[in-house]
Design a protein around this motif. Structure first.
Motif, mmCIF file in Angstrom:
data_model
loop_
_atom_site.group_PDB
_atom_site.id
_atom_site.type_symbol
_atom_site.label_atom_id
_atom_site.label_comp_id
_atom_site.label_asym_id
_atom_site.label_seq_id
_atom_site.Cartn_x
_atom_site.Cartn_y
_atom_site.Cartn_z
ATOM 1 N N CYS A 115 3.545 -1.664 4.845
ATOM 2 C CA CYS A 115 4.011 -0.828 3.719
ATOM 3 C C CYS A 115 5.279 -1.397 3.094
ATOM 4 N N PHE A 118 4.499 -4.440 0.965
ATOM 5 C CA PHE A 118 3.804 -4.017 -0.256
ATOM 6 C C PHE A 118 4.812 -3.450 -1.252
ATOM 7 N N SER A 122 5.687 -5.260 -4.725
ATOM 8 C CA SER A 122 5.251 -4.588 -5.945
ATOM 9 C C SER A 122 6.425 -4.134 -6.804
ATOM 10 N N LEU A 129 0.636 -3.564 -8.682
ATOM 11 C CA LEU A 129 -0.484 -3.321 -7.775
ATOM 12 C C LEU A 129 -1.136 -4.602 -7.270
ATOM 13 N N ALA A 132 -1.064 -5.493 -3.583
ATOM 14 C CA ALA A 132 -2.033 -4.957 -2.619
ATOM 15 C C ALA A 132 -2.922 -6.049 -2.046
ATOM 16 N N ILE A 135 -2.128 -6.972 1.564
ATOM 17 C CA ILE A 135 -2.273 -5.984 2.639
ATOM 18 C C ILE A 135 -3.207 -6.457 3.754
#
Length: 166
Positions: A115, A118, A122, A129, A132, A135
């Motif tokens: 998290c 990300f 971002s 996005l 992502a 991830i």
């Protein structure tokens, strides 16, 4: 040697181990690219050194690796993200705790890492996005780090080496 000096020496050692494990030990990944064993040492730093020294070792060691590998734009994120991983592991699973607690804190710390990167990519690096896409690779990185850290901790514990480290 005083206890404080020993803690500082061990923290410096774990900083160097975090840096080297991130830079040198690279394993091919099924999610394109490679994974490193830096997260293994990050988790171990928290479990062995405790919250504050673990945070320093994990954050500074991985940030140094980012700088040395020419990813300096990731260094501030690594300092905070990996440092908080070490802090979390140190707060919740330092010392004589059941293996299950190390598993839970490792999962929590690796979830935070996924998290955290990300959000950092971002928002602060401006990828939106599109961040992502990292991830799956970070999830695999976290899995490899957790499994290797648990195995190494058990091996060190059985050999009684952990007693010498703390």
């Amino acid at each position: 040697m005083s206890k404080q000096v020993k803690k500082l020496v061990m923290t410096a050692l774990f900083m160097a181990l975090c840096c080297v494990a991130t830079m040198v030990i690279q394993l091919p990944s099924p999610t394109q690219g490679y994974v490193n064993l830096g997260d293994c040492v990050v988790l171990l730093a928290g479990w062995v050194l405790g919250p504050w020294y673990g945070m320093a070792a994990a954050g500074v060691g991985t940030a140094m690796a980012d700088v040395f590998l020419s990813y300096a734009h990731y260094a501030p994120g690594s300092l905070v993200i990996k440092g908080l991983m070490g802090l979390l592991c140190g707060l919740l699973a330092h010392g004589e705790v059941p293996r299950s607690r190390r598993v839970v804190t490792g999962i929590m710390a690796e979830g935070w890492m996924v998290c955290g990167y990300f959000g950092f990519s971002s928002l602060l690096l401006g990828k939106g996005l599109a961040a992502a896409a990292s991830i799956p690779g970070n999830l695999f990185q976290g899995l490899v780090g957790l499994v290797s850290a648990l195995a190494l901790y058990e091996a060190l514990n059985r050999s009684r080496a952990l007693r010498a480290l703390t």
